[in-house]
Design an enzyme around this catalytic site. Sequence first.
Site, PDB file in Angstrom:
ATOM      1  N   GLY A 129       0.802  -1.295  -0.106  1.00 20.01           N
ATOM      2  CA  GLY A 129      -0.020  -0.028  -0.106  1.00 20.01           C
ATOM      3  C   GLY A 129       0.911   1.445  -0.061  1.00 20.01           C
ATOM      4  O   GLY A 129       2.084   1.058  -0.029  1.00 20.01           O
ATOM      5  N   SER A 130       0.360   2.457  -0.040  1.00 18.71           N
ATOM      6  CA  SER A 130       1.061   3.565  -0.125  1.00 18.71           C
ATOM      7  C   SER A 130       0.050   5.038   0.619  1.00 18.71           C
ATOM      8  O   SER A 130      -1.069   4.441   0.928  1.00 18.71           O
ATOM      9  CB  SER A 130       1.279   4.027  -1.548  1.00 18.71           C
ATOM     10  N   GLY A 131       0.648   5.804   0.529  1.00 16.41           N
ATOM     11  CA  GLY A 131      -0.049   7.223   1.154  1.00 16.41           C
ATOM     12  C   GLY A 131      -0.350   6.913   2.526  1.00 16.41           C
ATOM     13  O   GLY A 131      -1.257   7.618   3.016  1.00 16.41           O
ATOM     14  N   SER A 132       0.066   6.214   3.419  1.00 15.93           N
ATOM     15  CA  SER A 132      -0.407   5.892   4.924  1.00 15.93           C
ATOM     16  C   SER A 132      -1.616   5.467   5.136  1.00 15.93           C
ATOM     17  O   SER A 132      -2.353   5.581   5.957  1.00 15.93           O
ATOM     18  CB  SER A 132      -0.140   7.059   5.688  1.00 15.93           C
ATOM     19  N   GLY A 134      -4.407   3.004   5.613  1.00 12.63           N
ATOM     20  CA  GLY A 134      -4.581   1.910   6.627  1.00 12.63           C
ATOM     21  C   GLY A 134      -3.201   1.762   7.663  1.00 12.63           C
ATOM     22  O   GLY A 134      -3.463   0.820   8.433  1.00 12.63           O
ATOM     23  N   ARG A 252      10.267   6.987  -5.295  1.00 12.65           N
ATOM     24  CA  ARG A 252       9.584   8.113  -6.158  1.00 12.65           C
ATOM     25  C   ARG A 252      10.047   9.315  -5.422  1.00 12.65           C
ATOM     26  O   ARG A 252      10.596   9.494  -4.222  1.00 12.65           O
ATOM     27  CB  ARG A 252       8.003   7.681  -6.111  1.00 12.65           C
TER      28      ARG A 252
END
Length: 313
Positions: A129-132, A134, A252
């Site tokens: 996952g990404s973007g914090s 969860g 990234r």
Amino acid sequence: PITLSADPTQYDYLAAEKLEAIQVDSGNLDALIRECSRLSVRYDIAGITGFAGSDESVSATVGKLCQHFDLPGPDPISIERCCDKYTQRQLLAEADVPMPAYRLAANATEVQSFAAEVGLPVVLKPAIGSGSIGVRLCRNVEEVAEHTNHLLGGDPTQSSPILVEEFAQGPYYCTHIMGNEVIGIAAADFSPPPHFVFHQCICPAPLSDDEHRRIADLSLRCLRALDLGWGPTNIELRWTKRGPVVIEVNPRLSGGPLSVQLAYGIDLISEHIKLVIGDEWNLRRRHSNVAAWRALLPDRDGILDWIDGDGRA
């Protein structure tokens, strides 16, 4: 620029600036290859890249497209290893990179067991996952059970990889890297737990020369351990009683390259695009300032109806 997106309408600026956009399943590599091949009949494709701050899986897809069309790009295998947070942790551990204690749980029972083993409080997060999204700090057994249930979609019998990590306590830092060069180190704070929402940031971070050197050296060790070093990387760390420990390596651009531009005069997005199209980049600092930003976060639940002037804000 020509944007390929599953839903171009979600980006208002494309229509506002009359930029060409093509609807295509961006998760389907074959569909993207077909679309790029069609475009290459009309244009010379200078380069392919993803949005700044997008999730790492986009970077892996970009790497595969670049390989297919013989264009400069990141190594998709290295990127995909980073996308799997557990694999990333294992590779960093093999290189003796200091990190929080961690376990990979497959179900709710293992989450409870590993949380007790690591020691509360723990951070629970999806292994991919990404973007914090969860990611949550769980301070007791009840919060562990509640968030595990959320991550498993409300079905405790489900099997889904969840990372159970020690809560590394201490100041947060982010290293901005292009290629194998550390451009700058920023410091940031979060809103109150249990979620990790950025509240404010300052670049460069107020560090001593020795602290800066230790964080920079550790960040470059991460690149070597993960076989990175093409293009942008941002590395998140905490300074604990053990010194700096690595929270996550993201292959990234970070979501906030403007701070680096204001502090040093280096436009990371423009320099990244130069690399993507095969031009020579220039990472020389134009000046040395301090840049800071703060997000105004609500202290209670509710719906924002209106803002009466910027003075109150």
